[in-house]
Motif scaffolding. Structure first.
Motif, PDB file in Angstrom:
ATOM      1  N   ILE A  22       0.837  -1.203   0.000  1.00  0.00           N
ATOM      2  CA  ILE A  22       0.000   0.000   0.000  1.00  0.00           C
ATOM      3  C   ILE A  22       0.875   1.257   0.000  1.00  0.00           C
ATOM      4  O   ILE A  22       0.675   2.175  -0.802  1.00  0.00           O
ATOM      5  CB  ILE A  22      -0.946  -0.004   1.226  1.00  0.00           C
ATOM      6  CG1 ILE A  22      -1.937  -1.170   1.101  1.00  0.00           C
ATOM      7  CG2 ILE A  22      -1.689   1.316   1.334  1.00  0.00           C
ATOM      8  CD1 ILE A  22      -2.788  -1.390   2.328  1.00  0.00           C
ATOM      9  N   ALA A  23       1.907   1.258   0.876  1.00  0.00           N
ATOM     10  CA  ALA A  23       2.757   2.449   0.973  1.00  0.00           C
ATOM     11  C   ALA A  23       3.491   2.706  -0.337  1.00  0.00           C
ATOM     12  O   ALA A  23       3.607   3.855  -0.777  1.00  0.00           O
ATOM     13  CB  ALA A  23       3.750   2.287   2.121  1.00  0.00           C
ATOM     14  N   SER A  24       3.998   1.636  -0.987  1.00  0.00           N
ATOM     15  CA  SER A  24       4.692   1.821  -2.257  1.00  0.00           C
ATOM     16  C   SER A  24       3.735   2.374  -3.304  1.00  0.00           C
ATOM     17  O   SER A  24       4.094   3.279  -4.078  1.00  0.00           O
ATOM     18  CB  SER A  24       5.273   0.501  -2.763  1.00  0.00           C
ATOM     19  OG  SER A  24       6.107  -0.078  -1.799  1.00  0.00           O
ATOM     20  N   PRO A  35       0.880   2.599 -10.288  1.00  0.00           N
ATOM     21  CA  PRO A  35       1.382   1.390  -9.614  1.00  0.00           C
ATOM     22  C   PRO A  35       1.243   0.154 -10.490  1.00  0.00           C
ATOM     23  O   PRO A  35       2.061  -0.749 -10.429  1.00  0.00           O
ATOM     24  CB  PRO A  35       0.493   1.290  -8.371  1.00  0.00           C
ATOM     25  CG  PRO A  35      -0.071   2.640  -8.175  1.00  0.00           C
ATOM     26  CD  PRO A  35      -0.153   3.294  -9.522  1.00  0.00           C
ATOM     27  N   GLY A  36       0.197   0.116 -11.320  1.00  0.00           N
ATOM     28  CA  GLY A  36      -0.039  -1.038 -12.190  1.00  0.00           C
ATOM     29  C   GLY A  36       1.137  -1.303 -13.117  1.00  0.00           C
ATOM     30  O   GLY A  36       1.511  -2.459 -13.356  1.00  0.00           O
ATOM     31  N   ASP A  37       1.749  -0.227 -13.663  1.00  0.00           N
ATOM     32  CA  ASP A  37       2.884  -0.388 -14.576  1.00  0.00           C
ATOM     33  C   ASP A  37       4.035  -1.116 -13.883  1.00  0.00           C
ATOM     34  O   ASP A  37       4.645  -2.034 -14.444  1.00  0.00           O
ATOM     35  CB  ASP A  37       3.389   0.984 -15.048  1.00  0.00           C
ATOM     36  CG  ASP A  37       2.360   1.683 -15.928  1.00  0.00           C
ATOM     37  OD1 ASP A  37       1.369   1.018 -16.288  1.00  0.00           O
ATOM     38  OD2 ASP A  37       2.555   2.873 -16.233  1.00  0.00           O
ATOM     39  N   VAL A  38       4.325  -0.676 -12.649  1.00  0.00           N
ATOM     40  CA  VAL A  38       5.429  -1.294 -11.907  1.00  0.00           C
ATOM     41  C   VAL A  38       5.103  -2.757 -11.614  1.00  0.00           C
ATOM     42  O   VAL A  38       5.945  -3.642 -11.760  1.00  0.00           O
ATOM     43  CB  VAL A  38       5.686  -0.523 -10.591  1.00  0.00           C
ATOM     44  CG1 VAL A  38       6.781  -1.200  -9.784  1.00  0.00           C
ATOM     45  CG2 VAL A  38       6.059   0.913 -10.897  1.00  0.00           C
ATOM     46  N   PHE A 307      15.502  -9.494  -6.260  1.00  0.00           N
ATOM     47  CA  PHE A 307      14.432  -9.436  -7.259  1.00  0.00           C
ATOM     48  C   PHE A 307      14.089  -7.975  -7.577  1.00  0.00           C
ATOM     49  O   PHE A 307      13.965  -7.587  -8.747  1.00  0.00           O
ATOM     50  CB  PHE A 307      13.209 -10.178  -6.719  1.00  0.00           C
ATOM     51  CG  PHE A 307      12.105 -10.341  -7.721  1.00  0.00           C
ATOM     52  CD1 PHE A 307      12.191 -11.291  -8.721  1.00  0.00           C
ATOM     53  CD2 PHE A 307      10.979  -9.531  -7.664  1.00  0.00           C
ATOM     54  CE1 PHE A 307      11.176 -11.433  -9.648  1.00  0.00           C
ATOM     55  CE2 PHE A 307       9.964  -9.668  -8.591  1.00  0.00           C
ATOM     56  CZ  PHE A 307      10.060 -10.621  -9.581  1.00  0.00           C
ATOM     57  N   ILE A 308      13.962  -7.162  -6.533  1.00  0.00           N
ATOM     58  CA  ILE A 308      13.646  -5.741  -6.751  1.00  0.00           C
ATOM     59  C   ILE A 308      14.821  -5.041  -7.432  1.00  0.00           C
ATOM     60  O   ILE A 308      14.638  -4.197  -8.306  1.00  0.00           O
ATOM     61  CB  ILE A 308      13.269  -5.068  -5.417  1.00  0.00           C
ATOM     62  CG1 ILE A 308      12.013  -5.727  -4.844  1.00  0.00           C
ATOM     63  CG2 ILE A 308      13.034  -3.576  -5.614  1.00  0.00           C
ATOM     64  CD1 ILE A 308      11.600  -5.206  -3.493  1.00  0.00           C
ATOM     65  N   ASP A 309      16.045  -5.420  -7.031  1.00  0.00           N
ATOM     66  CA  ASP A 309      17.247  -4.876  -7.680  1.00  0.00           C
ATOM     67  C   ASP A 309      17.201  -5.069  -9.186  1.00  0.00           C
ATOM     68  O   ASP A 309      17.457  -4.152  -9.965  1.00  0.00           O
ATOM     69  CB  ASP A 309      18.491  -5.610  -7.172  1.00  0.00           C
ATOM     70  CG  ASP A 309      19.122  -4.902  -6.005  1.00  0.00           C
ATOM     71  OD1 ASP A 309      18.695  -3.780  -5.710  1.00  0.00           O
ATOM     72  OD2 ASP A 309      20.032  -5.483  -5.393  1.00  0.00           O
ATOM     73  N   VAL A 310      16.895  -6.313  -9.570  1.00  0.00           N
ATOM     74  CA  VAL A 310      16.926  -6.671 -10.984  1.00  0.00           C
ATOM     75  C   VAL A 310      15.882  -5.864 -11.767  1.00  0.00           C
ATOM     76  O   VAL A 310      16.073  -5.543 -12.945  1.00  0.00           O
ATOM     77  CB  VAL A 310      16.697  -8.193 -11.145  1.00  0.00           C
ATOM     78  CG1 VAL A 310      16.450  -8.570 -12.582  1.00  0.00           C
ATOM     79  CG2 VAL A 310      17.922  -8.945 -10.614  1.00  0.00           C
ATOM     80  N   SER A 311      14.794  -5.492 -11.080  1.00  0.00           N
ATOM     81  CA  SER A 311      13.732  -4.753 -11.775  1.00  0.00           C
ATOM     82  C   SER A 311      14.185  -3.367 -12.226  1.00  0.00           C
ATOM     83  O   SER A 311      13.539  -2.760 -13.071  1.00  0.00           O
ATOM     84  CB  SER A 311      12.513  -4.620 -10.865  1.00  0.00           C
ATOM     85  OG  SER A 311      12.747  -3.646  -9.876  1.00  0.00           O
ATOM     86  N   THR A 319       8.344   1.795 -21.341  1.00  0.00           N
ATOM     87  CA  THR A 319       7.794   2.958 -22.034  1.00  0.00           C
ATOM     88  C   THR A 319       6.434   3.311 -21.441  1.00  0.00           C
ATOM     89  O   THR A 319       5.531   2.486 -21.498  1.00  0.00           O
ATOM     90  CB  THR A 319       7.626   2.673 -23.544  1.00  0.00           C
ATOM     91  OG1 THR A 319       7.040   1.400 -23.679  1.00  0.00           O
ATOM     92  CG2 THR A 319       8.936   2.744 -24.289  1.00  0.00           C
ATOM     93  N   PRO A 320       6.258   4.496 -20.887  1.00  0.00           N
ATOM     94  CA  PRO A 320       7.279   5.509 -20.634  1.00  0.00           C
ATOM     95  C   PRO A 320       8.203   5.060 -19.511  1.00  0.00           C
ATOM     96  O   PRO A 320       7.767   4.282 -18.674  1.00  0.00           O
ATOM     97  CB  PRO A 320       6.447   6.726 -20.212  1.00  0.00           C
ATOM     98  CG  PRO A 320       5.217   6.141 -19.595  1.00  0.00           C
ATOM     99  CD  PRO A 320       4.943   4.885 -20.356  1.00  0.00           C
ATOM    100  N   PRO A 321       9.443   5.542 -19.488  1.00  0.00           N
ATOM    101  CA  PRO A 321      10.388   5.062 -18.466  1.00  0.00           C
ATOM    102  C   PRO A 321       9.943   5.432 -17.055  1.00  0.00           C
ATOM    103  O   PRO A 321       9.399   6.512 -16.830  1.00  0.00           O
ATOM    104  CB  PRO A 321      11.692   5.771 -18.838  1.00  0.00           C
ATOM    105  CG  PRO A 321      11.309   6.896 -19.711  1.00  0.00           C
ATOM    106  CD  PRO A 321      10.041   6.530 -20.391  1.00  0.00           C
ATOM    107  N   LEU A 322      10.171   4.505 -16.147  1.00  0.00           N
ATOM    108  CA  LEU A 322       9.886   4.752 -14.738  1.00  0.00           C
ATOM    109  C   LEU A 322      11.219   4.970 -14.032  1.00  0.00           C
ATOM    110  O   LEU A 322      12.216   4.370 -14.410  1.00  0.00           O
ATOM    111  CB  LEU A 322       9.170   3.544 -14.141  1.00  0.00           C
ATOM    112  CG  LEU A 322       7.796   3.236 -14.733  1.00  0.00           C
ATOM    113  CD1 LEU A 322       7.448   1.782 -14.577  1.00  0.00           C
ATOM    114  CD2 LEU A 322       6.745   4.109 -14.079  1.00  0.00           C
ATOM    115  N   PRO A 323      11.234   5.847 -13.034  1.00  0.00           N
ATOM    116  CA  PRO A 323      12.515   6.093 -12.354  1.00  0.00           C
ATOM    117  C   PRO A 323      13.001   4.845 -11.620  1.00  0.00           C
ATOM    118  O   PRO A 323      12.239   4.208 -10.902  1.00  0.00           O
ATOM    119  CB  PRO A 323      12.196   7.234 -11.381  1.00  0.00           C
ATOM    120  CG  PRO A 323      10.727   7.194 -11.224  1.00  0.00           C
ATOM    121  CD  PRO A 323      10.149   6.638 -12.474  1.00  0.00           C
TER     122      PRO A 323
END
Lengths: 377, 342
Positions: A22-24, A35-38, A307-311, A319-323
């Motif tokens: 939720i916080a993320s 959030p859906g894109d991530v 796993f999060i690192d690799v993302s 596209t569009p790029p996420l930070p």
């Protein structure tokens, strides 16, 4: 009662995951991303053999670093100095691995031994300072970190540098006897293009087994845990607390010494500033916290972190790029959620135990608050 | 911690403070001393902040994260706030303090409200806000590295005394934040040792139960000083974009938060000694570069390690019986206070 216990044990990680998700999501929405894109990027990654392989390769060093920190935690010692310990151990082990006159595969043993000894010596200093001079190990290891970070490039450029080829600052490559083979054959369907299975995972597994046996299945481990949870009782039963501090710190640092070997025993088989992994010491603290110092918990924490690192790569190439920093923020939020969740759940469990004790003894509760009964344990 | 490696490289970006001086003022000693004060200033500010926090019994290992958040906020302020230069500069400084204070709020709520282990919370904050986390994220989404900050803390020559031999470059040719840090050292010394509130603060750090029995609001003191400490750390962070490295780069505080943490111990939790310690650390940062620039062969990496070694030596020295009785950490440092728990 036991069912309640189980529910409470599971409650903390579940609560942490819910809060972290939720916080993320809130953090993403607030900064204008969906959030859906991530989430879909993470889902894609979970089904890609290549990404999973990269995750496991990264998780190995994280796991070893997490175990190194956890050994300290088991005795209420904060080894913040894993960073310096594994860097110094890495450069010395790489140099020794190339120079030692060892026949065949015994060279691997030699490299491991040098790394463990250097790491143990460096953290042992902090242990000695803590035991015999009363210097906080937190501060001592922070200082030793900084010294090691200066000492490592100094040793590399002054004494260990291989002058024979190219411009890159590196130690001499390890001869074939000191190289571990890739584990590509273990992947069903073979390794995907451009990815190898780093053999370091074997060392990580061995570290996990040693950690479990040492801490939970040996007399030494019993004494160590006893000194950590109740130093007075441990002293009364004949445990030398000072000796224990030094030994625990030395073991923690010895394990830490192994953290960086994935680029020494495997490609590029030498220490360079570019290939040697940095920042694993701090990550180890986070991972030990996530895994609650349990051998399996740390493994899950290391995998999640990797796993999060690799993302990151996928995030910035979307596209569009996420930070890509979103990954770090998710990691930070997870650590916070876990820390808070365990604290809250422990508080509830404590209160419930106290109420249970009060009910069983059929005594009116004492004048102090019920929560204090648990706190004393 | 990898940020520490940046320490030596970022130090090179600072202006040569005594370049305009002639004769004795370009003497090696004067140059190093002047830049020691310059480089030491963010350490003084962050160190004083940590001292306030620790005096109340709260250990804050998130200092590096708070400094970086202050640095981000200050860069943002200097780049985006309109109006006259001084106004933008003040806005940048205020933004930095607010940012540091906000992060400190998180720490305070976790360790005072939830009684989370203080070391754990501090480390988590450094991971979250540190070099690869929130600070870089914000810098990226605000596009802070689009150019150098337009409004900076320039050298401020007091009454034209800057050209005096020796003392000129040291005392009268620094920037306003450095002067402010000197006032702050004096003010905090007065606060701690000459006011009732300071006495109460020290009581809270030494024995919260006793302080509570005296009617001192322990939690309020702890919240207040943790947040104030964060604000000072943010101000220390602001010094980097506004005075040392005008162009934003991720993790630009380069591990100074950890040095500030060591400084508090090094300075026995006293403002005036923290100032001295900060300048010693600052000197070692500039010594290597200055010596190299003059063709003296030294290893800058080893020189950069020197103050840390010195800290360990000092810690060992003060661990002898006499010193330990005289100059100790606040007795309740790191332990949460729960009413009636003993």
């Amino acid at each position: 009662m036991t069912r309640n216990r189980l529910a409470l044990t599971l409650a903390a990680p579940v609560l942490a995951i819910v809060v972290a998700t939720i916080a993320s999501a809130i953090a993403l929405v607030l900064t204008g991303y969906a959030p859906g894109d991530v989430l879909s990027i993470l889902a894609d990654q979970a089904t890609s053999v290549r990404d999973l392989l990269r995750t496991v390769n990264r998780a190995g060093p994280y796991y070893v670093s997490g175990v190194a920190v956890a050994i300290g935690f088991k005795m209420n010692l904060f080894n913040i100095g894993v960073e310096g310990q594994y860097r110094l151990a890495g450069v010395v082990a790489a140099a020794a691995g190339a120079a030692l006159p060892l026949p065949g595969p015994t060279r691997v043993i030699g490299i491991l031994a040098v790394a463990v000894l250097v790491g143990a010596a460096w953290s042992g200093l902090a242990g000695l300072l803590r035991a015999y001079r009363g210097v906080s190990e937190v501060i001592a290891t922070i200082m030793l970190n900084a010294i090691a970070l200066g000492l490592t490039p100094f040793l590399l450029t002054r004494y260990f540098e291989d002058d024979s080829e190219g411009f890159a600052v590196r130690t001499r490559p390890i001869p074939s006897g000191g190289r571990l083979p890739f584990l590509d054959f273990l992947i069903p369907g073979g390794a995907p293009a451009g990815a190898r299975f780093n053999p370091f995972i074997l060392i990580a597994i061995a570290v996990g087994v040693v950690y479990y046996v040492l801490i939970w299945r040996s007399r030494f481990g019993y004494d160590l845990r006893a000194s950590g949870s109740n130093p007075h009782a441990a002293r009364a039963s004949g445990v030398d607390a000072k000796r224990m501090t030094v030994i625990a710190m030395a073991i923690s640092g010895g394990i830490a010494g192994l953290v960086g070997l994935s680029t020494i025993l495997s490609t590029p088989y030498s220490y360079t500033e570019e290939s040697f992994l940095s920042g694993l010491g701090f990550t180890g603290i986070a991972i030990a916290l996530l895994g609650r110092n349990h051998p399996v918990g740390i493994a899950l924490g290391a995998f999640l972190w990797a796993f999060i690192d690799v993302s990151r790569t996928a995030l910035s190439s979307a596209t569009p790029p996420l930070p890509r920093e979103i990954a770090t923020i998710m990691q930070g939020i997870i650590v916070f959620s876990v820390v808070i969740a365990y604290e809250v759940v422990a508080r509830i469990a404590e209160r419930r135990d106290a109420a249970e004790v009060a009910r069983r003894t059929e005594d009116p509760p004492p004048t102090t608050e019920p929560s204090t009964a648990g706190a004393a344990s | 911690m990898s940020g520490l490696l940046v320490l030596a490289s970022t130090a090179g970006a600072a202006p040569d403070l005594a370049s305009s001086g002639r004769g004795v003022n370009s003497n090696l000693f004067v140059v190093i001393a002047a830049s020691a004060i310059f480089y030491g200033t963010p350490l003084v500010l962050a160190g004083l902040g940590e001292m306030l926090t620790e005096r109340s019994g709260i250990l804050n290992l998130g200092l590096e994260g708070m400094m970086l958040m202050g640095a981000v906020a200050a860069t943002w302020g200097s780049l985006n706030v309109g109006g006259p230069g001084w106004f933008a500069l003040v806005a940048a400084l205020v933004a930095a303090m607010v940012a540091g204070a906000l992060v400190a709020c998180v720490h305070a709520v976790l360790v005072i409200g939830f009684r989370v282990e203080q070391i754990v919370s501090g480390l988590a904050i450094t991971i979250l806000a540190g070099g690869a986390g929130l600070s870089s994220y914000l810098a990226g989404s605000w596009d802070l590295s689009r150019g150098p900050v337009p409004h900076r803390l320039g050298r401020f020559d007091v009454l034209g005394l800057g050209d005096l031999p020796v003392v000129g470059p040291l005392l009268f040719r620094q920037n306003l934040l450095t002067y402010a840090s000197w006032l702050l050292v004096a003010a905090l010394w007065w606060y701690l040792f000459r006011t009732r509130r300071g006495l109460h603060l020290r009581a809270v750090g030494e024995s919260p139960a006793t302080a509570d029995a005296m009617g001192i609001p322990v939690e309020r003191y702890r919240y207040g000083h943790t947040i104030a400490g964060g604000a000072l750390a943010g101000l220390g962070g602001a010094f980097f974009p506004l005075a040392i490295i005008p162009l934003w780069s991720d993790g630009l505080t380069g591990g100074r938060g950890w040095i500030a943490l060591a400084l508090v111990i090094f300075g026995f939790w006293r403002p005036e000694l923290i100032l001295v310690g900060a300048y010693l650390f600052g000197a070692s940062a500039s010594l290597g570069l200055t010596l190299q620039a003059r063709g003296v062969e030294v290893s800058p990496q080893l020189l950069a390690s020197l103050p840390y070694l010195l800290t360990i030596v000092v810690l060992v020295a003060v661990s002898t019986g006499w010193a330990r009785r005289r100059v100790g950490a606040p007795a309740a440092l790191g332990t949460p206070y729960e009413r009636e728990s003993r």
